[in-house]
Scaffold this motif. Structure first.
Motif, PDB file in Angstrom:
ATOM      1  N   ASN A 492       0.815  -1.225   0.000  1.00  0.00           N
ATOM      2  CA  ASN A 492       0.000   0.000   0.000  1.00  0.00           C
ATOM      3  C   ASN A 492       0.847   1.273   0.000  1.00  0.00           C
ATOM      4  N   PHE A 493       1.981   1.190  -0.642  1.00  0.00           N
ATOM      5  CA  PHE A 493       2.873   2.355  -0.704  1.00  0.00           C
ATOM      6  C   PHE A 493       3.548   2.412  -2.065  1.00  0.00           C
ATOM      7  N   SER A 494       3.636   3.630  -2.633  1.00  0.00           N
ATOM      8  CA  SER A 494       4.291   3.830  -3.921  1.00  0.00           C
ATOM      9  C   SER A 494       5.122   5.105  -3.872  1.00  0.00           C
ATOM     10  N   MET A 495       6.001   5.237  -4.854  1.00  0.00           N
ATOM     11  CA  MET A 495       6.806   6.445  -5.001  1.00  0.00           C
ATOM     12  C   MET A 495       6.611   7.022  -6.396  1.00  0.00           C
ATOM     13  N   ALA A 496       6.642   8.340  -6.490  1.00  0.00           N
ATOM     14  CA  ALA A 496       6.538   9.029  -7.772  1.00  0.00           C
ATOM     15  C   ALA A 496       7.488  10.217  -7.753  1.00  0.00           C
ATOM     16  N   GLY A 497       7.686  10.829  -8.937  1.00  0.00           N
ATOM     17  CA  GLY A 497       8.513  12.020  -9.010  1.00  0.00           C
ATOM     18  C   GLY A 497       9.812  11.805  -9.741  1.00  0.00           C
ATOM     19  N   GLN A 498      10.615  12.864  -9.825  1.00  0.00           N
ATOM     20  CA  GLN A 498      11.853  12.810 -10.595  1.00  0.00           C
ATOM     21  C   GLN A 498      12.914  11.930  -9.939  1.00  0.00           C
ATOM     22  N   TRP A 499      12.767  11.638  -8.659  1.00  0.00           N
ATOM     23  CA  TRP A 499      13.709  10.718  -8.011  1.00  0.00           C
ATOM     24  C   TRP A 499      13.369   9.265  -8.341  1.00  0.00           C
ATOM     25  N   VAL A 500      12.266   9.069  -9.050  1.00  0.00           N
ATOM     26  CA  VAL A 500      11.884   7.746  -9.554  1.00  0.00           C
ATOM     27  C   VAL A 500      12.010   7.716 -11.078  1.00  0.00           C
ATOM     28  N   VAL A 516      -0.644   5.794 -10.757  1.00  0.00           N
ATOM     29  CA  VAL A 516      -2.085   5.585 -10.660  1.00  0.00           C
ATOM     30  C   VAL A 516      -2.523   4.431 -11.553  1.00  0.00           C
ATOM     31  N   GLN A 517      -1.880   4.266 -12.698  1.00  0.00           N
ATOM     32  CA  GLN A 517      -2.214   3.120 -13.557  1.00  0.00           C
ATOM     33  C   GLN A 517      -1.901   1.805 -12.855  1.00  0.00           C
ATOM     34  N   TYR A 518      -0.758   1.744 -12.195  1.00  0.00           N
ATOM     35  CA  TYR A 518      -0.430   0.531 -11.425  1.00  0.00           C
ATOM     36  C   TYR A 518      -1.436   0.312 -10.293  1.00  0.00           C
ATOM     37  N   LEU A 519      -1.799   1.394  -9.616  1.00  0.00           N
ATOM     38  CA  LEU A 519      -2.733   1.284  -8.493  1.00  0.00           C
ATOM     39  C   LEU A 519      -4.111   0.841  -8.970  1.00  0.00           C
ATOM     40  N   CYS A 520      -4.553   1.369 -10.101  1.00  0.00           N
ATOM     41  CA  CYS A 520      -5.851   0.952 -10.647  1.00  0.00           C
ATOM     42  C   CYS A 520      -5.856  -0.539 -10.967  1.00  0.00           C
ATOM     43  N   GLN A 521      -4.773  -1.026 -11.538  1.00  0.00           N
ATOM     44  CA  GLN A 521      -4.696  -2.451 -11.846  1.00  0.00           C
ATOM     45  C   GLN A 521      -4.793  -3.290 -10.570  1.00  0.00           C
ATOM     46  N   GLU A 522      -4.126  -2.838  -9.529  1.00  0.00           N
ATOM     47  CA  GLU A 522      -4.147  -3.572  -8.256  1.00  0.00           C
ATOM     48  C   GLU A 522      -5.527  -3.555  -7.619  1.00  0.00           C
ATOM     49  N   LEU A 523      -6.216  -2.416  -7.710  1.00  0.00           N
ATOM     50  CA  LEU A 523      -7.512  -2.269  -7.048  1.00  0.00           C
ATOM     51  C   LEU A 523      -8.679  -2.726  -7.912  1.00  0.00           C
ATOM     52  N   GLY A 524      -8.393  -3.082  -9.160  1.00  0.00           N
ATOM     53  CA  GLY A 524      -9.467  -3.507 -10.050  1.00  0.00           C
ATOM     54  C   GLY A 524     -10.311  -2.353 -10.552  1.00  0.00           C
ATOM     55  N   LEU A 525      -9.723  -1.154 -10.608  1.00  0.00           N
ATOM     56  CA  LEU A 525     -10.424   0.022 -11.103  1.00  0.00           C
ATOM     57  C   LEU A 525     -10.016   0.308 -12.545  1.00  0.00           C
ATOM     58  N   GLU A 526     -10.886   0.961 -13.276  1.00  0.00           N
ATOM     59  CA  GLU A 526     -10.547   1.383 -14.619  1.00  0.00           C
ATOM     60  C   GLU A 526      -9.770   2.698 -14.550  1.00  0.00           C
ATOM     61  N   PHE A 527      -8.605   2.744 -15.170  1.00  0.00           N
ATOM     62  CA  PHE A 527      -7.858   3.984 -15.223  1.00  0.00           C
ATOM     63  C   PHE A 527      -8.557   4.934 -16.194  1.00  0.00           C
ATOM     64  N   LYS A 528      -8.806   6.147 -15.726  1.00  0.00           N
ATOM     65  CA  LYS A 528      -9.496   7.131 -16.564  1.00  0.00           C
ATOM     66  C   LYS A 528      -8.685   8.425 -16.631  1.00  0.00           C
ATOM     67  N   ALA A 529      -8.672   9.026 -17.789  1.00  0.00           N
ATOM     68  CA  ALA A 529      -8.010  10.311 -17.964  1.00  0.00           C
ATOM     69  C   ALA A 529      -8.684  11.048 -19.115  1.00  0.00           C
ATOM     70  N   TRP A 530      -8.924  12.322 -18.913  1.00  0.00           N
ATOM     71  CA  TRP A 530      -9.491  13.131 -19.981  1.00  0.00           C
ATOM     72  C   TRP A 530      -8.890  14.530 -19.891  1.00  0.00           C
ATOM     73  N   GLU A 531      -8.952  15.220 -21.010  1.00  0.00           N
ATOM     74  CA  GLU A 531      -8.361  16.540 -21.068  1.00  0.00           C
ATOM     75  C   GLU A 531      -9.255  17.562 -20.374  1.00  0.00           C
ATOM     76  N   SER A 532      -8.629  18.579 -19.796  1.00  0.00           N
ATOM     77  CA  SER A 532      -9.403  19.649 -19.183  1.00  0.00           C
ATOM     78  C   SER A 532     -10.157  20.407 -20.277  1.00  0.00           C
ATOM     79  N   ARG A 533     -11.116  21.185 -19.896  1.00  0.00           N
ATOM     80  CA  ARG A 533     -12.040  21.741 -20.886  1.00  0.00           C
ATOM     81  C   ARG A 533     -11.531  23.002 -21.577  1.00  0.00           C
ATOM     82  N   ASN A 534     -10.553  23.660 -21.007  1.00  0.00           N
ATOM     83  CA  ASN A 534     -10.048  24.892 -21.621  1.00  0.00           C
ATOM     84  C   ASN A 534      -8.832  24.565 -22.461  1.00  0.00           C
TER      85      ASN A 534
END
Length: 555
Positions: A492-500, A516-534
């Motif tokens: 239940n712990f991950s690392m992110a950022g330029q040191w990774v 988040v993609q790795y976490l979604c796979q672990e939790l059985g969630l669908e990874f979702k991403a969409w562009e902001s509206r502006n």
């Protein structure tokens, strides 16, 4: 922070509706990216930030009406139609911004006044270099020929880590890589120092090392070609509002998705029960609990500070202990001197110039690692960096972190005296280079590597962390692809950022997407991403013209 948020995260109960809760340490670009993608994918998140501003190193500060922009010199992903740009669109980073694109990457001037300009256009660059040194024609044509090939390559692998890529996605990447494999291999295997030493002209021997403003050392030719080609394609521009403007835009995107940031919240330790991360304890004793914790701050601090060195292994120890102390692995720390100028200042020259100093001049700069000073006319990068009728210049040089750290810890009076010495040198240098400018200098504000360490926590004050193509690169790649951004023995712990994910803002942002993609796979969630509206992004050239509007529909 609201009392409601404090109460929600200070208990171990899940959010209403049973959404997974994720605590994120650090509101830099990587931390906010993690928060954005987690919110889009159906999680509840809270970011804990030690400072009062978002962005980490991607920041700026104000002095007497000036904005001193600290981080971005160029940003990969400013042009439409590539994966890097897609990441920024999803994070809202460029929403409503103009993009400044320069015709050159940098100019290098030696102590005799001879100069070479590194134009991004390979044809123009070749003509310029041949005029300077006809005797170096074969080497010049070779470099420009490779630059032309990089201009035609579209490879920005920032959307998905390799283990999660589909067969179709891997085939698509191979179709780009295979035809250029020999080019990649040859330019990655050739050190820039080795290449530059082959020039007969002494200026070109020094100048090629300083295309990236200062000599990064231990760098192959490939990243120079890649970034110059990106700049030629308008994909390495400077966003209106600069570093803090970019961070504020991502912050706005994150909060619009329902995320919250707690400022002045310095993490003291990761709470662990039965080898499972359950929350974070702050320096002031407050505790916050979650189903998953992501550390998006300094890697060494995470492993050996927040977790007390209890969850390591050979790869982790080598990366976050051994590599940190090897010469040439980290990007050096930087001294910044921001100069406020009365009146407009545009000598009609390059926006960025590296001045090669004499040995005597270099010795006058406290803690300097190289005999060079970078001078950037920051008022040409973006509007709003100076009050009306004024201008701002940014001067930098690579410096020894230990020098400034020791000085600040042992003799605070001398520490400030050395910062004044930097200011005095910069004043005198600019006055000599630009006659009449000296009496127009309004103020000089100096930030040392100790300043960077104090505000961001980055190891040795390094802004960009690991150097690409160093021994750390393979270890970081394995941490992402084999370890899936996890530490051995800790759930239940991950690392992110330029040191990774290595240095650079787009790499930092992509690690948030990856984790988040790795976490979604672990939790059985669908990874979702969409562009902001502006989506309106204006691209501006060096003259301030706005030749194109990029507006893409929401997917």
């Amino acid at each position: 922070m609201s009392r409601e948020v404090d109460q929600t995260w200070s208990t171990r109960d899940r959010s209403p509706g049973g959404k997974p809760r994720v605590l994120i340490v650090g509101a830099g670009v990587a931390g906010m990216s993690t928060g954005c993608y987690a919110q889009m994918s159906g999680m509840d998140t809270l970011i804990l930030e030690r400072h009062v501003l978002p962005g980490g190193c991607c920041t700026a500060w104000a002095r007497e009406g000036y904005i001193f922009d600290y981080c971005i010199e160029w940003l990969i992903g400013t042009a439409p139609g590539n994966d890097a740009n897609q990441v920024w669109r999803e994070l809202g980073a460029l929403d409503g911004k103009t993009i400044m694109n320069f015709e050159m990457f940098n100019k290098v001037t030696d102590d005799s006044g001879r100069s070479v300009t590194f134009y991004n256009d390979p044809d123009r660059l070749e003509r310029h270099l041949l005029q300077l040194s006809p005797a170096d024609a074969p080497l010049i044509r070779s470099f420009c020929r490779d630059l032309r090939r990089f201009v035609d390559i579209d490879l920005y692998p920032f959307l998905k880590p390799a283990p999660l890529q589909s067969a179709r996605e891997k085939i698509k990447t191979l179709r780009t890589v295979v035809p250029a494999f020999r080019l990649f291999w040859r330019t990655a295997a050739t050190q820039m120092h080795t290449f530059a030493d082959r020039f007969q002209d002494p200026l070109l021997r020094k100048a090629f090392r300083n295309i990236f403003f200062q000599d990064p050392e231990n760098f192959p030719v490939l990243p120079f070609l890649f970034n110059m080609a990106s700049a030629h394609n308008g994909n390495a521009g400077f966003p209106q509002g600069g570093s803090l403007g970019l961070s504020r835009s991502i912050e706005e995107r994150y909060t619009s998705l329902g995320g919250e940031i707690v400022y002045r919240a310095r993490a003291d330790r990761i709470l662990v029960e039965d080898d499972r991360a359950v929350g974070v304890e702050l320096r002031d004793g407050r505790r916050y609990y979650a189903d998953h914790v992501v550390s998006a701050c300094d890697g060494h601090t995470t492993v050996y500070g927040l977790l007390d060195g209890k969850y390591t292994g050979p790869r982790i120890d080598k990366l976050y202990d051994d590599m940190l102390n090897r010469p040439g692995i980290l990007f050096p720390a930087v001294v910044s001197a921001f100069v406020g100028i009365e009146g407009d200042f545009d000598p009609g020259d390059a926006h960025s110039t590296t001045y090669l100093l004499t040995e005597e001049e270099g010795a006058e700069l406290p803690g300097a690692l190289q005999n060079s000073l970078v001078v950037q006319l920051r008022s040409r990068y973006s509007d709003g960096f100076a009050p009306p009728g004024k201008s701002v210049i940014h001067c930098t040089y690579f410096s020894d972190f230990a020098y400034w750290k020791t000085l600040r810890a042992t003799d605070r009076k001398e520490y400030w005296a050395q910062k004044r010495r930097v200011a005095d040198f910069v004043r005198g240098f600019l006055a000599r280079r630009y006659p009449g400018l000296g009496e127009r200098i309004d103020l000089v504000d100096v930030a040392s590597p100790a300043t960077t360490k104090r505000y961001t926590g980055n190891f040795n004050g390094s802004i960009l962390a690991w150097k690409a193509f160093s021994d750390a690169d393979d270890l970081a790649t394995e941490l992402i692809n084999k370890d899936r951004m996890r530490l051995p023995g800790l759930r239940n712990f991950s690392m992110a950022g330029q040191w990774v994910g290595m240095g650079g803002l787009i790499r930092a942002a992509s690690t948030g997407r990856f984790v988040v993609q790795y976490l979604c796979q672990e939790l059985g969630l669908e990874f979702k991403a969409w562009e902001s509206r502006n989506h309106e992004i204006w691209h501006r050239d060096k003259l301030g013209h706005m030749p194109q509007l990029d507006k893409r529909p929401v997917r």
